[in-house]
Every structure is written in C-alpha cells, then in structure tokens.
Write a protein that holds these residues in place. Structure first.
Motif, short mmCIF file in Angstrom:
data_model
loop_
_atom_site.label_atom_id
_atom_site.label_comp_id
_atom_site.label_asym_id
_atom_site.label_seq_id
_atom_site.Cartn_x
_atom_site.Cartn_y
_atom_site.Cartn_z
N ASN A 48 21.10 -22.80 7.99
CA ASN A 48 20.63 -23.05 6.64
C ASN A 48 21.90 -23.40 5.86
N HIS A 49 22.13 -24.69 5.67
CA HIS A 49 23.39 -25.13 5.09
C HIS A 49 23.54 -24.73 3.62
N GLU A 50 22.44 -24.62 2.89
CA GLU A 50 22.54 -24.20 1.49
C GLU A 50 23.01 -22.75 1.39
N ALA A 51 22.42 -21.89 2.21
CA ALA A 51 22.76 -20.46 2.17
C ALA A 51 24.00 -20.14 3.02
N LYS A 52 24.43 -21.13 3.83
CA LYS A 52 25.55 -20.93 4.76
C LYS A 52 25.30 -19.74 5.69
N THR A 53 24.09 -19.78 6.30
CA THR A 53 23.70 -18.75 7.25
C THR A 53 23.05 -19.38 8.48
N PRO A 70 26.13 -14.94 8.77
CA PRO A 70 26.83 -15.80 7.81
C PRO A 70 27.77 -16.78 8.54
N PHE A 71 27.87 -17.99 8.00
CA PHE A 71 28.84 -18.94 8.53
C PHE A 71 30.21 -18.25 8.54
N GLY A 72 30.96 -18.43 9.62
CA GLY A 72 32.30 -17.88 9.73
C GLY A 72 32.35 -16.52 10.39
N LYS A 73 31.22 -15.81 10.48
CA LYS A 73 31.21 -14.46 11.04
C LYS A 73 30.80 -14.49 12.50
N GLY A 74 31.57 -13.82 13.33
CA GLY A 74 31.26 -13.78 14.76
C GLY A 74 31.49 -15.13 15.41
N ILE A 75 31.18 -15.20 16.68
CA ILE A 75 31.39 -16.44 17.44
C ILE A 75 30.44 -17.52 16.93
N CYS A 76 29.17 -17.18 16.76
CA CYS A 76 28.19 -18.16 16.28
C CYS A 76 28.56 -18.68 14.89
N GLY A 77 28.94 -17.78 14.01
CA GLY A 77 29.31 -18.19 12.65
C GLY A 77 30.54 -19.08 12.63
N VAL A 79 31.36 -21.19 15.06
CA VAL A 79 30.93 -22.49 15.57
C VAL A 79 30.21 -23.28 14.47
N ALA A 80 29.50 -22.57 13.59
CA ALA A 80 28.82 -23.24 12.47
C ALA A 80 29.83 -23.93 11.56
N VAL A 81 31.05 -23.38 11.50
CA VAL A 81 32.11 -23.94 10.65
C VAL A 81 32.94 -24.97 11.40
N SER A 82 33.29 -24.66 12.66
CA SER A 82 34.20 -25.53 13.42
C SER A 82 33.53 -26.75 14.02
N ASN A 83 32.22 -26.67 14.26
CA ASN A 83 31.47 -27.73 14.95
C ASN A 83 31.97 -27.97 16.36
N SER A 84 32.59 -26.97 16.96
CA SER A 84 33.15 -27.09 18.30
C SER A 84 32.61 -26.00 19.21
N ASN A 85 32.60 -26.29 20.51
CA ASN A 85 32.24 -25.28 21.50
C ASN A 85 33.21 -24.11 21.37
N PHE A 86 32.71 -22.92 21.68
CA PHE A 86 33.56 -21.73 21.66
C PHE A 86 33.21 -20.91 22.89
N VAL A 87 34.19 -20.79 23.79
CA VAL A 87 34.04 -19.99 24.99
C VAL A 87 34.90 -18.75 24.83
N VAL A 88 34.27 -17.58 25.00
CA VAL A 88 34.98 -16.31 24.88
C VAL A 88 34.93 -15.62 26.24
N PRO A 89 36.05 -15.67 26.99
CA PRO A 89 36.06 -15.05 28.33
C PRO A 89 35.89 -13.54 28.29
N ASP A 90 36.39 -12.90 27.21
CA ASP A 90 36.32 -11.44 27.09
C ASP A 90 36.10 -11.11 25.62
N VAL A 91 34.87 -10.69 25.28
CA VAL A 91 34.55 -10.43 23.87
C VAL A 91 35.39 -9.30 23.29
N ALA A 92 35.87 -8.39 24.14
CA ALA A 92 36.69 -7.27 23.65
C ALA A 92 38.02 -7.76 23.09
#
Length: 152
Positions: A48-53, A70-77, A79-92
């Motif tokens: 939701n681009h208006e709410a940035k969520t 929210p955009f920017g929060k966590g891996i998904c958030g 990606v919403a900002v970067s528009n790029s794939n994000f691979v996290v080998p170890d979430v810790a």
C-alpha cells in the motif's frame, strides 16, 4: 522437483480459468512449499504505497502475526524500499529482522513488479541455514513475472 520442472506448473496455475487471483496465489504458494524441501513458509505481501505498508496475502505455512509490515522494517519492508532481492543466509545475523518463529533460520524475498512498480513480494522462510542460491533467485523472479500477469 527441479525449478525447470516447476516453471510450467506455475504458468499453468496462472493461466487457469474460473479461479480467483487469491486462489491462484495460494496454489502457487502450496506448489512451492510442497515441491522445494527447504521452502517452509511461502507467502505474498502486497504494498500500500500511500500508507507505506505491506499487507499479507495468500500464504502457506505457520500462522504469522505479521499481517502488516511498515516499509523499511524487517526483510520484507527493506525489499519494499530497495526494490531488490534480499537473501538472508542466517536471520540471527540480521539487525533489521522481524522474527516470525524460532524455527526460521533463513529467508529470501523477491519483489513483484507490475508495469515497473513494486506492488509486493514473495517471501520464503526456511528452517535450514543458508539454503538459497542464485538458482532460487532466478526461479522466484520467473514466478513473480508469471504472477505479475494476474495484475494486468
């Protein structure tokens, strides 16, 4: 099943008539979760681009409390900002990670573009450390290219 063998199955789901978009997305999530041993949670988030969520769409796997991100929060958030794939080998090892479950060890998120706009993403969690390769990225880009047709 190999990624090459999965591609026509994804295409067939997208092309299926008399099936809603959400039913098709759920079928794709189920196919990937069933066919790829280390895909333990497969789902879509939509922007939701208006709410940035980001808002949780169809998914397969353990229930999640993360229905709005929210955009920017966590891996998904991110990606919403970067528009790029994000691979996290170890979430810790990630500072900006939203923990879904202690069983999740790694994550891959690939943006979904329609007419050049990032409308969402496919998010996959794994209970295995570092399972995702460039082949996963290319395959999930293909999946999202096919899924993008559902929004035209």
């Amino acid at each position: 099943m190999s990624f090459e063998n999965l591609k026509p199955l994804v295409t067939a789901i997208v092309a299926k008539e008399n099936t809603s978009r959400d039913e098709k997305l759920l079928a794709i999530c189920q196919l990937l979760a069933d066919a790829v041993e280390y895909y333990n949670w497969v789902g879509y988030y939509f922007a939701n681009h208006e709410a940035k969520t980001l808002h949780l769409g169809p998914y397969v796997g353990a229930e999640t409390d993360h229905t709005i991100i929210p955009f920017g929060k966590g891996i998904c958030g991110q990606v919403a900002v970067s528009n790029s794939n994000f691979v996290v080998p170890d979430v810790a090892a990630q500072d900006n990670y939203i923990a879904c479950s202690f069983t999740v060890k790694s994550e891959i998120v690939v943006p979904l573009f329609v007419n050049g706009i990032n409308i969402g993403q496919i998010d996959i969690d794994s209970h295995v450390l570092d399972p995702f390769t460039e082949a996963d990225e290319r395959f999930l880009e293909f999946v999202n290219q096919e899924v993008g047709r559902l929004f035209l």
